[in-house]
Design a protein around this motif. Sequence first.
Motif, PDB file in Angstrom:
ATOM      1  N   VAL A   1     -11.646 108.068  55.109  1.00 29.93           N
ATOM      2  CA  VAL A   1     -10.849 107.032  54.433  1.00 29.93           C
ATOM      3  C   VAL A   1      -9.420 107.062  54.951  1.00 29.93           C
ATOM      4  O   VAL A   1      -8.843 106.026  55.299  1.00 29.93           O
ATOM      5  N   LEU A   2      -8.838 108.266  55.013  1.00 32.39           N
ATOM      6  CA  LEU A   2      -7.465 108.397  55.519  1.00 32.39           C
ATOM      7  C   LEU A   2      -7.369 107.959  56.965  1.00 32.39           C
ATOM      8  O   LEU A   2      -6.412 107.293  57.360  1.00 32.39           O
ATOM      9  N   ASN A   3      -8.340 108.329  57.772  1.00 36.53           N
ATOM     10  CA  ASN A   3      -8.314 107.976  59.182  1.00 36.53           C
ATOM     11  C   ASN A   3      -8.292 106.465  59.367  1.00 36.53           C
ATOM     12  O   ASN A   3      -7.531 105.941  60.191  1.00 36.53           O
ATOM     13  N   LYS A   4      -9.113 105.773  58.610  1.00 36.83           N
ATOM     14  CA  LYS A   4      -9.126 104.312  58.692  1.00 36.83           C
ATOM     15  C   LYS A   4      -7.795 103.729  58.212  1.00 36.83           C
ATOM     16  O   LYS A   4      -7.284 102.766  58.777  1.00 36.83           O
ATOM     17  N   PHE A   5      -7.229 104.341  57.168  1.00 34.99           N
ATOM     18  CA  PHE A   5      -5.932 103.863  56.684  1.00 34.99           C
ATOM     19  C   PHE A   5      -4.853 104.019  57.749  1.00 34.99           C
ATOM     20  O   PHE A   5      -4.105 103.074  58.044  1.00 34.99           O
ATOM     21  N   PHE A   6      -4.731 105.208  58.332  1.00 35.94           N
ATOM     22  CA  PHE A   6      -3.692 105.433  59.338  1.00 35.94           C
ATOM     23  C   PHE A   6      -3.901 104.538  60.554  1.00 35.94           C
ATOM     24  O   PHE A   6      -2.928 104.052  61.146  1.00 35.94           O
ATOM     25  N   ASP A   7      -5.141 104.304  60.922  1.00 33.96           N
ATOM     26  CA  ASP A   7      -5.426 103.423  62.055  1.00 33.96           C
ATOM     27  C   ASP A   7      -4.883 102.019  61.777  1.00 33.96           C
ATOM     28  O   ASP A   7      -4.182 101.423  62.608  1.00 33.96           O
ATOM     29  N   GLN A   8      -5.153 101.497  60.597  1.00 36.81           N
ATOM     30  CA  GLN A   8      -4.660 100.169  60.247  1.00 36.81           C
ATOM     31  C   GLN A   8      -3.138 100.134  60.160  1.00 36.81           C
ATOM     32  O   GLN A   8      -2.493  99.179  60.619  1.00 36.81           O
ATOM     33  N   ALA A   9      -2.558 101.181  59.601  1.00 36.70           N
ATOM     34  CA  ALA A   9      -1.102 101.211  59.427  1.00 36.70           C
ATOM     35  C   ALA A   9      -0.390 101.251  60.770  1.00 36.70           C
ATOM     36  O   ALA A   9       0.613 100.546  60.975  1.00 36.70           O
ATOM     37  N   PHE A  10      -0.875 102.061  61.712  1.00 38.58           N
ATOM     38  CA  PHE A  10      -0.226 102.158  63.019  1.00 38.58           C
ATOM     39  C   PHE A  10      -0.412 100.884  63.828  1.00 38.58           C
ATOM     40  O   PHE A  10       0.467 100.508  64.608  1.00 38.58           O
ATOM     41  N   ALA A  11      -1.507 100.210  63.647  1.00 39.01           N
ATOM     42  CA  ALA A  11      -1.715  98.942  64.353  1.00 39.01           C
ATOM     43  C   ALA A  11      -0.762  97.866  63.846  1.00 39.01           C
ATOM     44  O   ALA A  11      -0.284  97.022  64.620  1.00 39.01           O
ATOM     45  N   ALA A  12      -0.441  97.927  62.549  1.00 37.40           N
ATOM     46  CA  ALA A  12       0.367  96.871  61.941  1.00 37.40           C
ATOM     47  C   ALA A  12       1.863  97.106  62.054  1.00 37.40           C
ATOM     48  O   ALA A  12       2.645  96.156  62.006  1.00 37.40           O
ATOM     49  N   ASN A  13       2.296  98.366  62.200  1.00 39.94           N
ATOM     50  CA  ASN A  13       3.724  98.680  62.095  1.00 39.94           C
ATOM     51  C   ASN A  13       4.178  99.486  63.308  1.00 39.94           C
ATOM     52  O   ASN A  13       3.941 100.694  63.381  1.00 39.94           O
ATOM     53  N   PRO A  14       4.874  98.853  64.252  1.00 40.92           N
ATOM     54  CA  PRO A  14       5.305  99.576  65.459  1.00 40.92           C
ATOM     55  C   PRO A  14       6.338 100.658  65.173  1.00 40.92           C
ATOM     56  O   PRO A  14       6.549 101.530  66.017  1.00 40.92           O
ATOM     57  N   ALA A  15       6.998 100.608  64.013  1.00 40.79           N
ATOM     58  CA  ALA A  15       8.012 101.616  63.675  1.00 40.79           C
ATOM     59  C   ALA A  15       7.395 102.907  63.168  1.00 40.79           C
ATOM     60  O   ALA A  15       8.092 103.913  63.005  1.00 40.79           O
ATOM     61  N   LEU A  16       6.096 102.917  62.929  1.00 40.41           N
ATOM     62  CA  LEU A  16       5.439 104.084  62.359  1.00 40.41           C
ATOM     63  C   LEU A  16       5.241 105.159  63.425  1.00 40.41           C
ATOM     64  O   LEU A  16       4.696 104.892  64.505  1.00 40.41           O
ATOM     65  N   ILE A  17       5.705 106.375  63.110  1.00 35.30           N
ATOM     66  CA  ILE A  17       5.601 107.517  64.018  1.00 35.30           C
ATOM     67  C   ILE A  17       5.184 108.721  63.184  1.00 35.30           C
ATOM     68  O   ILE A  17       5.721 108.937  62.094  1.00 35.30           O
ATOM     69  N   ALA A  18       4.225 109.506  63.682  1.00 44.22           N
ATOM     70  CA  ALA A  18       3.762 110.679  62.956  1.00 44.22           C
ATOM     71  C   ALA A  18       3.799 111.897  63.869  1.00 44.22           C
ATOM     72  O   ALA A  18       3.536 111.800  65.066  1.00 44.22           O
ATOM     73  N   PHE A  19       4.113 113.044  63.285  1.00 42.16           N
ATOM     74  CA  PHE A  19       4.206 114.272  64.070  1.00 42.16           C
ATOM     75  C   PHE A  19       4.012 115.468  63.147  1.00 42.16           C
ATOM     76  O   PHE A  19       4.315 115.413  61.954  1.00 42.16           O
ATOM     77  N   GLY A  20       3.499 116.535  63.720  1.00 46.70           N
ATOM     78  CA  GLY A  20       3.283 117.746  62.949  1.00 46.70           C
ATOM     79  C   GLY A  20       2.448 118.734  63.740  1.00 46.70           C
ATOM     80  O   GLY A  20       1.994 118.442  64.853  1.00 46.70           O
ATOM     81  N   GLU A  21       2.230 119.892  63.154  1.00 47.61           N
ATOM     82  CA  GLU A  21       1.445 120.929  63.812  1.00 47.61           C
ATOM     83  C   GLU A  21      -0.028 120.517  63.859  1.00 47.61           C
ATOM     84  O   GLU A  21      -0.621 120.216  62.831  1.00 47.61           O
ATOM     85  N   ASP A  22      -0.598 120.463  65.062  1.00 43.95           N
ATOM     86  CA  ASP A  22      -2.008 120.107  65.285  1.00 43.95           C
ATOM     87  C   ASP A  22      -2.320 118.655  64.935  1.00 43.95           C
ATOM     88  O   ASP A  22      -3.492 118.291  64.803  1.00 43.95           O
ATOM     89  N   LEU A  23      -1.315 117.828  64.804  1.00 40.14           N
ATOM     90  CA  LEU A  23      -1.549 116.447  64.384  1.00 40.14           C
ATOM     91  C   LEU A  23      -2.050 115.567  65.523  1.00 40.14           C
ATOM     92  O   LEU A  23      -2.831 114.644  65.312  1.00 40.14           O
ATOM     93  N   GLY A  24      -1.589 115.838  66.750  1.00 41.50           N
ATOM     94  CA  GLY A  24      -1.835 114.917  67.847  1.00 41.50           C
ATOM     95  C   GLY A  24      -3.200 115.043  68.486  1.00 41.50           C
ATOM     96  O   GLY A  24      -4.112 114.257  68.198  1.00 41.50           O
ATOM     97  N   LYS A  25      -3.379 116.015  69.340  1.00 40.85           N
ATOM     98  CA  LYS A  25      -4.585 116.115  70.156  1.00 40.85           C
ATOM     99  C   LYS A  25      -5.856 116.246  69.318  1.00 40.85           C
ATOM    100  O   LYS A  25      -6.856 115.564  69.570  1.00 40.85           O
TER     101      LYS A  25
END
Length: 798
Positions: A478-502
Amino acid sequence: MPQTATTSNAARLSFEEFKQGVLDDYRLAVASREASLIGRREVLTGKAKFGIFGDGKELAQIAAAKCFRAGDIRSGYYRDQTLMFATGMSNMQEFFAQLYADMSVQNEPSSAGRMMNGHYGTRWLDDNGEWKDLMQAPQSSSDISPTAGQMVRALGLAYASKMYRNIDELQTGFEKFTNKGNEVIFCTIGDAATSEGLFWESVNAAGVLQVPLAIFVWDDGYGISVPRKYQTTKNSISDALAGMQWDDKKGGINIYTVKGWDYAGLVETFQRGIARVRDTQVPAIFHVQEMTQPQGHSTSGSHERYKSKDRLEWEKEWDCILKMRQFILENSIAAEDEITALEEEAKTEARTAKQRAWDNFLSPIKQQIEQAAALCSQAVYEAGANAQAVAALVSELNAIKEPIRKDVMQTLGKVLGLCTGSGEAIAALRRLYENVRKDNEEKYSSHLYSQSRFSAMKVPEVAATYDAGAPTLNGYEVLNKFFDQAFAANPALIAFGEDLGKIGDVNQGFAGLQDKYGALRITDVGIREASIIGQGIGLAMRGLRPIAEIQYLDYLLYALQPLSDDVATLQYRTRGGQKCPLIVRTRGHRLEGLWHSGSPMGMIINSIRGMYLCVPRNMAQAAGMYNTLLQSDEPGLVIECLNGYRLKEKLPANLDTYTVPFGVPEIIRQGADITIVSYGSTLRVIDEAINNYLVPKGIDCEVIDVRTLLPFDINHIIVASLKKTNRIIFIDEDVPGGATAYMYQHVMENQGGYKWLDVAPRTISANGHRPAYSTDGDYFSKPNAEGIARVIEEMMKE
């Protein structure tokens, strides 16, 4: 040197321009020094409460100011007055207004009297809370007192320049915040504060991230009374950092050293170094050595107590203003009489600024005193036997030479205490008291949270909707689908953290999204929680929408200082002049082990007032809270349930627009016998207790999920339930006296819930220690279904 610059008209003009520039710099240095000297006297004579000044740092700050461009940002500390004057971000009258704690935003725009002197910041928002165009002039982020606290913020502000330069989606639409990422962040820090962990963490992160951060270390040899040799390895921060020196193959940072009294050297070194920072975005440290501190650390004491006579004599001889005076004379830039006249003009400028600031500070207080005295004098005739005492209070108020607002309030309060009648004069006096009280409440207590139309409390609720046959997914999906939609809609959205990326975070909420949106927008970072928050602060303050992830809630302690001292206080300490809509994402609750137990809610509640604290019970609800925050201009902490990522949930059809209202609990189970108040993972334990033990015994429970702890139940929904059941219990897995006590006080005391009780209310929390390892450790350390059922059964028998 200048002596040769007289051979042609062009050369003479060049010399005249050079001369004027040097003399203007000298005049500012002298004026700023005079402001420091006057400021100390104002404190010692009682006109101001405390003083801390930038004397001894004038030349270096003037030289640094020459490198500022419109859009560049300062993240500094409380000795930067000359830098603020030289860049035009402040002036001497505002400096004195802050010393006097003038509550007028017009007179003291940095904090409207809410911070002690030396704490600077420009106003980034208009009166409606809208962003101003930050590219029209140099800017200053709002200072905080904790030493090195400015470092992590500076890192984030510089990180924003990197994002603006390198992310394609940010090349248009952000012109108020950037000119293609060419802004340099100027961070200042006292040498002693380089011993702080935040300094080292930020410098390391800047070298790793490669961001346009210029750090100026003002080194006067002491940290209050402690000499540098007791604080810094090799007795030199530049020597201690030498291993980070830039290498074309390995990277790093550029390190420069220069003397604080060397006007020409300061100008040349700073201009050369800053040009390189701006061009390459390689961070730099400027270690400014051999500075002095003529008045000591602050007005709290004298540096004669801890400096030797030789040191004090050295400081007089190598004072930067004296050395600049010698530079001017030795190079025939101006004659002795010209310098003397300029010095007197500069001192007069400082004295004039002081007087104007003092008059502006006193004027509204005197007006209140005149009004209060007039009404109190009229009340004398209605005071009966207390008439003489009222008259004496009026005389005492009028006699105060340097009054403050407290004097007015106390006099009004005392007079009203003596006047018990209901005459016209007394009624007018009560109205005045109430008006003055409300006025002071606005001056001293507004803007803890946003008061703009972007407030999270003004985001309209949009309930979740579900299509027929809505899919049932794991919580993390559920969260994954939410973040996918949010990042597609908002170019200002940036996320970072330990083990968050790869790997897409340890619980897969971001799985696959770095490949989709790029390694700049969804990024792995090192294990450095405080500067993760710093990255988020800087991005949020520059128009972006960061999600800073702290892997587990227990690790939030590393990040609590910038959250508590900086993020949570920003709107308050600037009285609405700056904002930081940072989202902090983490997870906690119900996992075994001392450092993954994740429920220190009482600590968090009392540390981050000024932020929102969201405690969703499942991931769909978390998505709704993220949507609410993303539509607001405020910071929030969202704590996802660690044991909820693999639990099945229905997927809302409106995942991208669904919002959860803050401060509005949800009744998730109707009942008539007892009200149970809780949040997060504990609700599942409560559900187990109800289904296994209480329902079979005919006990009808009403269960309320508070959803957010900051704010808490603004509509008194819990009391409405209590009126029906007449019994209440608060349950969570924080330590005793933590969040259960917080909820208890709100409902019983603030909302008057005690009026509706038939039996004594209860709280159930975890034990006073952290939970032991293993499932049994969790069971016996935190509330369990059997224990909850037992307490509720006892309540039903009373």
